[in-house]
Design an enzyme around this catalytic site. Structure first.
Site, PDB file in Angstrom:
ATOM      1  N   CYS A 135      72.577 -27.959 -24.699  1.00 29.06           N
ATOM      2  CA  CYS A 135      73.292 -29.137 -24.199  1.00 29.06           C
ATOM      3  C   CYS A 135      73.563 -30.052 -25.382  1.00 29.06           C
ATOM      4  O   CYS A 135      72.628 -30.604 -25.966  1.00 29.06           O
ATOM      5  CB  CYS A 135      72.474 -29.847 -23.130  1.00 29.06           C
ATOM      6  SG  CYS A 135      73.283 -31.305 -22.453  1.00 29.06           S
ATOM      7  N   GLY A 136      74.838 -30.205 -25.739  1.00 28.08           N
ATOM      8  CA  GLY A 136      75.193 -30.973 -26.933  1.00 28.08           C
ATOM      9  C   GLY A 136      74.914 -32.460 -26.806  1.00 28.08           C
ATOM     10  O   GLY A 136      74.497 -33.112 -27.773  1.00 28.08           O
TER      11      GLY A 136
ATOM     12  N   ARG B  44      78.542 -25.832 -15.054  1.00 30.13           N
ATOM     13  CA  ARG B  44      77.832 -24.933 -14.144  1.00 30.13           C
ATOM     14  C   ARG B  44      76.465 -25.513 -13.813  1.00 30.13           C
ATOM     15  O   ARG B  44      75.778 -26.058 -14.670  1.00 30.13           O
ATOM     16  CB  ARG B  44      77.681 -23.538 -14.764  1.00 30.13           C
ATOM     17  CG  ARG B  44      76.922 -23.555 -16.063  1.00 30.13           C
ATOM     18  CD  ARG B  44      76.674 -22.184 -16.646  1.00 30.13           C
ATOM     19  NE  ARG B  44      75.946 -22.348 -17.895  1.00 30.13           N
ATOM     20  CZ  ARG B  44      75.333 -21.374 -18.540  1.00 30.13           C
ATOM     21  NH1 ARG B  44      75.364 -20.151 -18.068  1.00 30.13           N
ATOM     22  NH2 ARG B  44      74.699 -21.601 -19.667  1.00 30.13           N
TER      23      ARG B  44
ATOM     24  N   CYS C 287      80.475 -33.552 -21.710  1.00 27.82           N
ATOM     25  CA  CYS C 287      79.712 -32.332 -21.977  1.00 27.82           C
ATOM     26  C   CYS C 287      79.847 -32.050 -23.457  1.00 27.82           C
ATOM     27  O   CYS C 287      80.948 -31.756 -23.941  1.00 27.82           O
ATOM     28  CB  CYS C 287      80.252 -31.162 -21.144  1.00 27.82           C
ATOM     29  SG  CYS C 287      79.546 -29.544 -21.573  1.00 27.82           S
ATOM     30  N   GLY C 288      78.746 -32.165 -24.182  1.00 30.18           N
ATOM     31  CA  GLY C 288      78.811 -32.047 -25.642  1.00 30.18           C
ATOM     32  C   GLY C 288      79.287 -30.697 -26.115  1.00 30.18           C
ATOM     33  O   GLY C 288      80.203 -30.597 -26.936  1.00 30.18           O
TER      34      GLY C 288
END
Length: 286
Positions: A86-87, A220, A228-229
């Site tokens: 997860c960025g 998802r 969303c990174g």
């Protein structure tokens, strides 16, 4: 048996997380418990959970511990499912480590373990930059159906440690007209699912050597998020791929929660932007 659980709430450009400290790996959250914690009506609310655990204290962290990464980001989606990377989350994770004196992250890179390998982070004036590593492009035929689009659109597969499908739209009207309360459908369906990014290039696409795009994303296991990174990185990589050899290596990506920066260097992609801790609390976990 119920017990008390201290937590911290944080976010990166609106992509928000419940952070729980479990340095010695003693906390075993079920999928249902994660889902309740992330529920915006019945829990704290968040797009996912970041468990702060030492690499040596979690089975998935063995390689990270061997590589010298003390801390492991155990990231779970809002539905309880485990995710590779997860960025935005890893920048918030870095903020937590520094604010609570667990690590010093400055100009020298510091490694943090994830299910997608060890990721190096450095501090920036407004937050942190994470080296997401190498990426792969999958040009196999992929169609994406989404509510608000009259016909399915081609998507480009991009993997930056987790899977993405990037779809180019004609303009802002199509982007704002998407109804992402409904999950987009991919044909063929990826075996492990994928985050889906919908992008619109700026006009002009490049300003002063920096590319610019707008994006919305369906994650998802979560749904639409403000940011969303890894999706931001995937979107910039996809537009750069479509634009060809003359495309720039530096990008700014606008998401509903703010703006993030992406750089491509020597076959690696780096993501930079803010990370904020909002509040702390304590709850009783059944």
């Amino acid at each position: 048996m119920a017990h008390s659980l201290p937590f911290t709430k944080g976010h990166g450009t609106g992509n928000d997380f419940v952070i729980v400290a479990d340095p010695d790996g003693e906390l075993a959250l079920t999928d249902d418990q994660v889902a309740v914690l992330c529920d915006r009506r019945f829990g704290v609310g968040g797009d996912g959970i970041l468990r702060v655990v030492r690499s040596r204290a979690i089975p998935e962290g063995a390689d990270a511990a061997a590589a010298g990464a003390e801390w492991f980001m155990d990231y779970r989606n809002a539905d309880g499912s485990a995710a590779e990377m997860c960025g935005n989350g890893i920048r918030v994770f870095a903020r937590y480590l520094t604010e609570y004196g667990l690590a010093e992250i400055g100009t020298a890179p510091v490694g943090i373990g994830t299910r997608a390998g060890v990721k190096s982070l450095t501090r920036t004036p407004d937050g942190f930059e994470v080296d997401l590593g190498a990426w792969t492009v999958d040009e196999s035929d992929l169609l994406v159906q989404a509510r608000g689009l009259s016909v399915a659109r081609p998507g480009l597969g991009i993997d930056v440690g987790n899977p993405h499908a990037v779809v180019a739209l004609s303009g802002d009207e199509e982007l704002t007209g998407l109804d992402l309360a409904y999950q987009p459908v991919l044909h063929p369906a990826p075996p492990h699912g994928a985050n889906v990014e919908f992008v619109v290039p700026a006009d002009p696409l490049v300003r002063a050597g920096v590319g610019a795009i707008r994006m919305r994303v369906f994650e998802r296991g979560v749904g639409e998020t403000l940011s969303c990174g890894t999706g931001v990185a995937a979107a910039a990589l996809a537009v750069r791929h479509w634009a060809g050899a003359a495309a720039p290596d530096d990008w700014e990506v606008e998401v509903p929660g703010g703006t993030l920066r992406v750089r491509m260097r020597d076959g690696r992609v780096l993501l930079a932007g803010p990370a904020t801790l909002v509040y702390t609390g304590e709850l009783t976990l059944a």
